[in-house]
Design a protein around this motif. Structure first.
Motif, PDB file in Angstrom:
ATOM      1  N   ASP A 182       1.115  11.090   8.307  1.00 52.25           N
ATOM      2  CA  ASP A 182       2.021  10.913   9.432  1.00 52.25           C
ATOM      3  C   ASP A 182       2.266   9.413   9.603  1.00 52.25           C
ATOM      4  OD1 ASP A 182       3.376  10.802  11.838  1.00 52.25           O
ATOM      5  OD2 ASP A 182       1.722  11.624  13.034  1.00 52.25           O
ATOM      6  N   LEU A 183       3.444   8.932   9.201  1.00 50.45           N
ATOM      7  CA  LEU A 183       3.727   7.490   9.252  1.00 50.45           C
ATOM      8  C   LEU A 183       3.666   6.942  10.672  1.00 50.45           C
ATOM      9  CD1 LEU A 183       6.558   7.044   6.601  1.00 50.45           C
ATOM     10  CD2 LEU A 183       4.105   6.585   6.390  1.00 50.45           C
ATOM     11  N   GLY A 184       3.921   7.777  11.668  1.00 47.81           N
ATOM     12  CA  GLY A 184       3.819   7.339  13.055  1.00 47.81           C
ATOM     13  C   GLY A 184       2.390   7.046  13.477  1.00 47.81           C
ATOM     14  N   ALA A 185       1.431   7.592  12.746  1.00 51.73           N
ATOM     15  CA  ALA A 185       0.021   7.379  13.064  1.00 51.73           C
ATOM     16  C   ALA A 185      -0.600   6.254  12.237  1.00 51.73           C
ATOM     17  CB  ALA A 185      -0.764   8.671  12.850  1.00 51.73           C
ATOM     18  N   VAL A 231       0.852  -1.191   0.000  1.00 52.74           N
ATOM     19  CA  VAL A 231       0.000   0.000   0.000  1.00 52.74           C
ATOM     20  C   VAL A 231       0.884   1.235   0.000  1.00 52.74           C
ATOM     21  CG1 VAL A 231      -1.798   1.271   1.232  1.00 52.74           C
ATOM     22  CG2 VAL A 231      -1.780  -1.238   1.295  1.00 52.74           C
ATOM     23  N   ARG A 232       0.677   2.121  -0.977  1.00 52.39           N
ATOM     24  CA  ARG A 232       1.418   3.382  -1.013  1.00 52.39           C
ATOM     25  C   ARG A 232       0.740   4.360  -0.069  1.00 52.39           C
ATOM     26  NH1 ARG A 232       1.374   8.382  -2.908  1.00 52.39           N
ATOM     27  NH2 ARG A 232      -0.644   8.143  -3.901  1.00 52.39           N
ATOM     28  N   ILE A 233       1.499   4.816   0.928  1.00 56.12           N
ATOM     29  CA  ILE A 233       0.995   5.791   1.883  1.00 56.12           C
ATOM     30  C   ILE A 233       1.348   7.179   1.344  1.00 56.12           C
ATOM     31  CG2 ILE A 233       1.080   6.593   4.277  1.00 56.12           C
ATOM     32  CD1 ILE A 233      -0.072   3.741   3.894  1.00 56.12           C
ATOM     33  N   PRO A 234       0.381   8.086   1.262  1.00 56.47           N
ATOM     34  CA  PRO A 234       0.667   9.421   0.727  1.00 56.47           C
ATOM     35  C   PRO A 234       1.750  10.139   1.536  1.00 56.47           C
ATOM     36  CG  PRO A 234      -1.699   9.089   0.971  1.00 56.47           C
ATOM     37  CD  PRO A 234      -1.032   7.930   1.616  1.00 56.47           C
ATOM     38  N   ARG A 235       2.516  10.972   0.857  1.00 56.93           N
ATOM     39  CA  ARG A 235       3.623  11.693   1.492  1.00 56.93           C
ATOM     40  C   ARG A 235       3.153  12.562   2.656  1.00 56.93           C
ATOM     41  NH1 ARG A 235       8.891  13.179  -0.648  1.00 56.93           N
ATOM     42  NH2 ARG A 235       8.309  11.857  -2.374  1.00 56.93           N
ATOM     43  N   GLU A 245      -3.132  -5.936  15.976  1.00 60.46           N
ATOM     44  CA  GLU A 245      -2.115  -5.061  15.383  1.00 60.46           C
ATOM     45  C   GLU A 245      -1.016  -5.942  14.784  1.00 60.46           C
ATOM     46  OE1 GLU A 245      -0.582  -0.911  15.121  1.00 60.46           O
ATOM     47  OE2 GLU A 245      -2.335  -1.526  16.242  1.00 60.46           O
ATOM     48  N   ILE A 246      -0.614  -5.626  13.555  1.00 59.03           N
ATOM     49  CA  ILE A 246       0.462  -6.388  12.909  1.00 59.03           C
ATOM     50  C   ILE A 246       1.589  -5.455  12.516  1.00 59.03           C
ATOM     51  CG2 ILE A 246      -1.062  -8.221  12.070  1.00 59.03           C
ATOM     52  CD1 ILE A 246      -0.912  -6.889   9.294  1.00 59.03           C
ATOM     53  N   HIS A 247       2.768  -6.019  12.339  1.00 57.73           N
ATOM     54  CA  HIS A 247       3.937  -5.242  11.948  1.00 57.73           C
ATOM     55  C   HIS A 247       3.819  -4.847  10.486  1.00 57.73           C
ATOM     56  CE1 HIS A 247       8.013  -3.798  12.085  1.00 57.73           C
ATOM     57  NE2 HIS A 247       8.286  -4.485  10.989  1.00 57.73           N
ATOM     58  N   GLN A 248       4.167  -3.605  10.187  1.00 59.08           N
ATOM     59  CA  GLN A 248       4.164  -3.122   8.809  1.00 59.08           C
ATOM     60  C   GLN A 248       5.585  -2.731   8.427  1.00 59.08           C
ATOM     61  OE1 GLN A 248       1.357  -0.195   9.717  1.00 59.08           O
ATOM     62  NE2 GLN A 248       2.803   1.288  10.458  1.00 59.08           N
ATOM     63  N   TYR A 249       5.868  -2.798   7.155  1.00 56.03           N
ATOM     64  CA  TYR A 249       7.192  -2.460   6.636  1.00 56.03           C
ATOM     65  C   TYR A 249       7.079  -1.208   5.783  1.00 56.03           C
ATOM     66  CZ  TYR A 249       8.277  -7.231   7.962  1.00 56.03           C
ATOM     67  OH  TYR A 249       8.448  -8.389   8.663  1.00 56.03           O
ATOM     68  N   ALA A 250       7.953  -0.243   6.021  1.00 57.01           N
ATOM     69  CA  ALA A 250       8.016   0.961   5.201  1.00 57.01           C
ATOM     70  C   ALA A 250       9.197   0.820   4.255  1.00 57.01           C
ATOM     71  CB  ALA A 250       8.173   2.199   6.070  1.00 57.01           C
TER      72      ALA A 250
END
Length: 73
Positions: A52-55, A45-49, A64-69
């Motif tokens: 807030d990646l922390g949110a 999934v592309r997260i928009p620029r 809750e699962i681990h996500q990779y950036a």
């Protein structure tokens, strides 16, 4: 959205139905997107620029699962 070798790639967080995934977007009102997997092995999934990646949180069956950036700054 596109799929290749079992990997579904979501570029726009808009409502969409496909053979691989269903996307239910609650943006901008609730700030969430629900992705229902049908046949994909992995989902990117592309997260928009501006987000807030922390949110950003990922859940699988209410856990809750681990996500990779990858990439971006």
């Amino acid at each position: 959205m596109r799929e290749s070798q079992g990997v579904a790639q979501v570029n726009l967080l808009l409502n969409r139905a496909s053979p691989w995934l269903d996307i239910d977007s609650y943006l901008p009102y609730q700030g969430k997107v629900v992705i229902r997997n049908k046949t994909a092995r992995l989902i990117a999934v592309r997260i928009p620029r501006w987000a807030d990646l922390g949110a950003v949180h990922s859940r699988l069956n209410d856990r809750e699962i681990h996500q990779y950036a990858v990439g971006g700054t």
